[in-house]
Motif scaffolding. Structure first.
Motif, PDB file in Angstrom:
ATOM      1  N   GLU A  32      57.772  35.091  70.068  1.00 59.59           N
ATOM      2  CA  GLU A  32      58.990  35.896  70.197  1.00 59.59           C
ATOM      3  C   GLU A  32      59.515  36.279  68.811  1.00 59.59           C
ATOM      4  N   ALA A  33      59.559  35.315  67.920  1.00 63.13           N
ATOM      5  CA  ALA A  33      60.084  35.542  66.569  1.00 63.13           C
ATOM      6  C   ALA A  33      59.183  36.472  65.768  1.00 63.13           C
ATOM      7  N   ARG A  34      57.863  36.321  65.927  1.00 60.73           N
ATOM      8  CA  ARG A  34      56.922  37.186  65.202  1.00 60.73           C
ATOM      9  C   ARG A  34      57.095  38.643  65.635  1.00 60.73           C
ATOM     10  N   LEU A  35      57.168  38.884  66.936  1.00 62.33           N
ATOM     11  CA  LEU A  35      57.357  40.253  67.427  1.00 62.33           C
ATOM     12  C   LEU A  35      58.711  40.800  66.999  1.00 62.33           C
ATOM     13  N   ASP A  36      59.742  39.962  67.014  1.00 59.20           N
ATOM     14  CA  ASP A  36      61.062  40.385  66.559  1.00 59.20           C
ATOM     15  C   ASP A  36      61.037  40.713  65.064  1.00 59.20           C
ATOM     16  N   SER A  37      60.322  39.921  64.280  1.00 61.80           N
ATOM     17  CA  SER A  37      60.253  40.191  62.835  1.00 61.80           C
ATOM     18  C   SER A  37      59.562  41.523  62.573  1.00 61.80           C
ATOM     19  N   MET A  38      58.543  41.841  63.370  1.00 61.40           N
ATOM     20  CA  MET A  38      57.881  43.142  63.230  1.00 61.40           C
ATOM     21  C   MET A  38      58.866  44.263  63.524  1.00 61.40           C
ATOM     22  N   GLU A  39      59.656  44.098  64.583  1.00 59.94           N
ATOM     23  CA  GLU A  39      60.641  45.122  64.927  1.00 59.94           C
ATOM     24  C   GLU A  39      61.689  45.261  63.823  1.00 59.94           C
ATOM     25  N   GLN A  40      62.145  44.123  63.279  1.00 57.14           N
ATOM     26  CA  GLN A  40      63.123  44.175  62.190  1.00 57.14           C
ATOM     27  C   GLN A  40      62.562  44.914  60.971  1.00 57.14           C
ATOM     28  N   ALA A  41      61.244  44.819  60.779  1.00 56.65           N
ATOM     29  CA  ALA A  41      60.592  45.483  59.645  1.00 56.65           C
ATOM     30  C   ALA A  41      60.188  46.921  59.968  1.00 56.65           C
ATOM     31  N   GLY A  42      60.520  47.387  61.177  1.00 55.41           N
ATOM     32  CA  GLY A  42      60.218  48.763  61.545  1.00 55.41           C
ATOM     33  C   GLY A  42      58.848  48.972  62.144  1.00 55.41           C
ATOM     34  N   LEU A  43      58.224  47.889  62.623  1.00 52.49           N
ATOM     35  CA  LEU A  43      56.901  47.976  63.256  1.00 52.49           C
ATOM     36  C   LEU A  43      57.004  47.509  64.699  1.00 52.49           C
ATOM     37  N   ASP A  44      56.970  48.441  65.624  1.00 55.46           N
ATOM     38  CA  ASP A  44      57.018  48.092  67.041  1.00 55.46           C
ATOM     39  C   ASP A  44      55.594  47.808  67.532  1.00 55.46           C
ATOM     40  N   TYR A  45      55.413  46.706  68.253  1.00 54.58           N
ATOM     41  CA  TYR A  45      54.072  46.338  68.705  1.00 54.58           C
ATOM     42  C   TYR A  45      53.471  47.415  69.608  1.00 54.58           C
ATOM     43  N   ALA A  46      54.306  48.063  70.420  1.00 53.45           N
ATOM     44  CA  ALA A  46      53.803  49.134  71.287  1.00 53.45           C
ATOM     45  C   ALA A  46      53.235  50.281  70.445  1.00 53.45           C
ATOM     46  N   GLU A  47      53.858  50.539  69.302  1.00 51.53           N
ATOM     47  CA  GLU A  47      53.350  51.578  68.402  1.00 51.53           C
ATOM     48  C   GLU A  47      51.977  51.185  67.852  1.00 51.53           C
ATOM     49  N   VAL A  48      51.830  49.905  67.473  1.00 52.10           N
ATOM     50  CA  VAL A  48      50.535  49.420  66.983  1.00 52.10           C
ATOM     51  C   VAL A  48      49.470  49.636  68.061  1.00 52.10           C
ATOM     52  N   GLU A  49      49.796  49.248  69.300  1.00 51.43           N
ATOM     53  CA  GLU A  49      48.846  49.419  70.402  1.00 51.43           C
ATOM     54  C   GLU A  49      48.542  50.893  70.673  1.00 51.43           C
ATOM     55  N   SER A  50      49.503  51.776  70.412  1.00 50.50           N
ATOM     56  CA  SER A  50      49.269  53.209  70.641  1.00 50.50           C
ATOM     57  C   SER A  50      48.170  53.756  69.721  1.00 50.50           C
ATOM     58  N   HIS A  51      47.873  53.027  68.649  1.00 46.70           N
ATOM     59  CA  HIS A  51      46.784  53.404  67.742  1.00 46.70           C
ATOM     60  C   HIS A  51      45.459  52.747  68.152  1.00 46.70           C
ATOM     61  N   GLY A  52      45.448  52.105  69.328  1.00 41.39           N
ATOM     62  CA  GLY A  52      44.227  51.464  69.807  1.00 41.39           C
ATOM     63  C   GLY A  52      43.940  50.125  69.149  1.00 41.39           C
ATOM     64  N   ILE A  53      44.990  49.474  68.626  1.00 47.79           N
ATOM     65  CA  ILE A  53      44.851  48.198  67.914  1.00 47.79           C
ATOM     66  C   ILE A  53      45.597  47.112  68.682  1.00 47.79           C
ATOM     67  N   ILE A  54      44.976  45.939  68.798  1.00 47.30           N
ATOM     68  CA  ILE A  54      45.659  44.755  69.315  1.00 47.30           C
ATOM     69  C   ILE A  54      45.588  43.658  68.255  1.00 47.30           C
TER      70      ILE A  54
END
Length: 143
Positions: A32-54
């Motif tokens: 939860e904290a890792r995903l939140d930290s990505m969002e705080q840094a301007g990186l949404d996990y859904a955006e990462v996945e939209s590039h075909g990356i997991i």
């Protein structure tokens, strides 16, 4: 060191018969904290996945110090400590906000995979703009 803070309250369903947080939930708190930290840094996990990356977990570790209990408020301090473009690593510290005591520490290692075939991918070559954004999060003081 660049770190991000995430906090919330312990839910009843996360505890065992003694009203103590079950040990497996600390790993969930890290995520939860890792995903939140990505969002705080301007990186949404859904955006990462939209590039075909997991970004699966390949290794995770937790060390427990003082149990959290039902109703406790806690804070997770999250820091990215390594990033190569193929893998990344995070460190975590969980504090009981009511007492200030350290509850747990942890570490997780992740890799970047192409969602289409499941093979490792270097995002520096595959999606350079994501590479630069992850690189900006890295704690450059700790190597």
């Amino acid at each position: 060191m660049k770190s991000y803070k995430y906090s919330r309250k312990v839910n009843y369903y996360e505890t065992d018969k003694m009203a103590i947080v079950h040990h497996t939930n600390y790993i969930r708190y890290f995520e939860e904290a890792r995903l939140d930290s990505m969002e705080q840094a301007g990186l949404d996990y859904a955006e990462v996945e939209s590039h075909g990356i997991i970004i699966p977990v390949v290794d995770v570790y937790a060390k427990y110090y003082k149990s959290l209990e039902y109703g406790d408020e806690f804070e997770v301090e999250t820091s990215m400590v390594k990033f190569t473009g193929v893998k990344l690593e995070y460190e975590y510290k969980i504090y009981n906000k009511n007492t200030g005591e350290l509850s747990a520490t942890g570490h997780s290692c992740h890799c970047f995979l192409a969602n289409a075939n499941g093979f490792p991918v270097n995002i520096k070559k595959h999606v350079p703009e994501l590479y630069e954004r992850f690189k900006a999060i890295l704690d450059t003081d700790k190597k």
